[in-house]
Write a protein that holds these residues in place. Structure first.
Motif, PDB file in Angstrom:
ATOM      1  N   UNK A  24       0.852  -1.181   0.000  1.00  0.00           N
ATOM      2  CA  UNK A  24       0.000   0.000   0.000  1.00  0.00           C
ATOM      3  C   UNK A  24       0.895   1.240   0.000  1.00  0.00           C
ATOM      4  N   UNK A  25       0.765   2.054  -1.002  1.00  0.00           N
ATOM      5  CA  UNK A  25       1.625   3.228  -1.141  1.00  0.00           C
ATOM      6  C   UNK A  25       1.385   4.269  -0.057  1.00  0.00           C
ATOM      7  N   UNK A  26       0.302   4.170   0.660  1.00  0.00           N
ATOM      8  CA  UNK A  26      -0.021   5.159   1.678  1.00  0.00           C
ATOM      9  C   UNK A  26       0.514   4.775   3.067  1.00  0.00           C
ATOM     10  N   UNK A  27       1.227   3.689   3.160  1.00  0.00           N
ATOM     11  CA  UNK A  27       1.793   3.248   4.437  1.00  0.00           C
ATOM     12  C   UNK A  27       2.968   4.161   4.793  1.00  0.00           C
ATOM     13  N   UNK A  28       2.889   4.849   5.941  1.00  0.00           N
ATOM     14  CA  UNK A  28       3.990   5.736   6.348  1.00  0.00           C
ATOM     15  C   UNK A  28       5.305   4.973   6.526  1.00  0.00           C
ATOM     16  N   UNK A  29       6.406   5.678   6.364  1.00  0.00           N
ATOM     17  CA  UNK A  29       7.732   5.067   6.417  1.00  0.00           C
ATOM     18  C   UNK A  29       7.975   4.338   7.737  1.00  0.00           C
ATOM     19  N   UNK A  30       7.668   4.961   8.859  1.00  0.00           N
ATOM     20  CA  UNK A  30       7.900   4.322  10.160  1.00  0.00           C
ATOM     21  C   UNK A  30       7.093   3.031  10.294  1.00  0.00           C
ATOM     22  N   UNK A  31       5.846   3.052   9.823  1.00  0.00           N
ATOM     23  CA  UNK A  31       5.027   1.838   9.851  1.00  0.00           C
ATOM     24  C   UNK A  31       5.608   0.771   8.933  1.00  0.00           C
ATOM     25  N   UNK A  32       6.101   1.209   7.779  1.00  0.00           N
ATOM     26  CA  UNK A  32       6.697   0.271   6.825  1.00  0.00           C
ATOM     27  C   UNK A  32       7.900  -0.429   7.432  1.00  0.00           C
ATOM     28  N   UNK A  33       8.741   0.316   8.117  1.00  0.00           N
ATOM     29  CA  UNK A  33       9.936  -0.269   8.741  1.00  0.00           C
ATOM     30  C   UNK A  33       9.537  -1.259   9.830  1.00  0.00           C
ATOM     31  N   UNK A  34       8.549  -0.884  10.638  1.00  0.00           N
ATOM     32  CA  UNK A  34       8.072  -1.773  11.704  1.00  0.00           C
ATOM     33  C   UNK A  34       7.486  -3.059  11.121  1.00  0.00           C
ATOM     34  N   UNK A  35       6.695  -2.914  10.067  1.00  0.00           N
ATOM     35  CA  UNK A  35       6.084  -4.088   9.422  1.00  0.00           C
ATOM     36  C   UNK A  35       7.139  -4.953   8.752  1.00  0.00           C
ATOM     37  N   UNK A  36       8.140  -4.312   8.150  1.00  0.00           N
ATOM     38  CA  UNK A  36       9.222  -5.063   7.524  1.00  0.00           C
ATOM     39  C   UNK A  36       9.974  -5.880   8.568  1.00  0.00           C
ATOM     40  N   UNK A  37      10.266  -5.271   9.704  1.00  0.00           N
ATOM     41  CA  UNK A  37      10.968  -5.959  10.800  1.00  0.00           C
ATOM     42  C   UNK A  37      10.150  -7.170  11.269  1.00  0.00           C
TER      43      UNK A  37
END
Length: 83
Positions: A24-37
């Protein structure tokens, strides 16, 4: 839920959900990093479960009289693996 207590199916399902969320392109960067982890942790958990299952299959094959080629031949004739 603790990832290390998840079944393979639960972890794969959660990993698939995380991937969809990350796409989802609207996922904020901090959330993306947390989800990636969290996704990496889920991936490692699934990989660990698969390696354990692979080891169990190898033990079964070594203890039994069946070889992989015998199982493939059996599968071709019966369309399933039966013991």
């Amino acid at each position: 839920m603790d990832i290390n207590k998840m079944s393979y199916e639960e972890a794969i399902s959660k990993l698939e959900t995380l991937i969809e969320e990350l796409e989802n392109e609207e996922c904020p960067l901090e959330d993306s990093i947390s989800k990636f982890r969290k996704g990496i942790h889920l991936y490692n958990h699934c990989n660990s479960i698969l390696k354990k299952a692979e080891g169990e299959v190898k033990i079964i094959l070594e203890d039994g009289t069946s070889s992989l080629s015998e199982l493939d031949a059996l599968r071709e004739t019966e369309n399933e693996y039966y013991w």
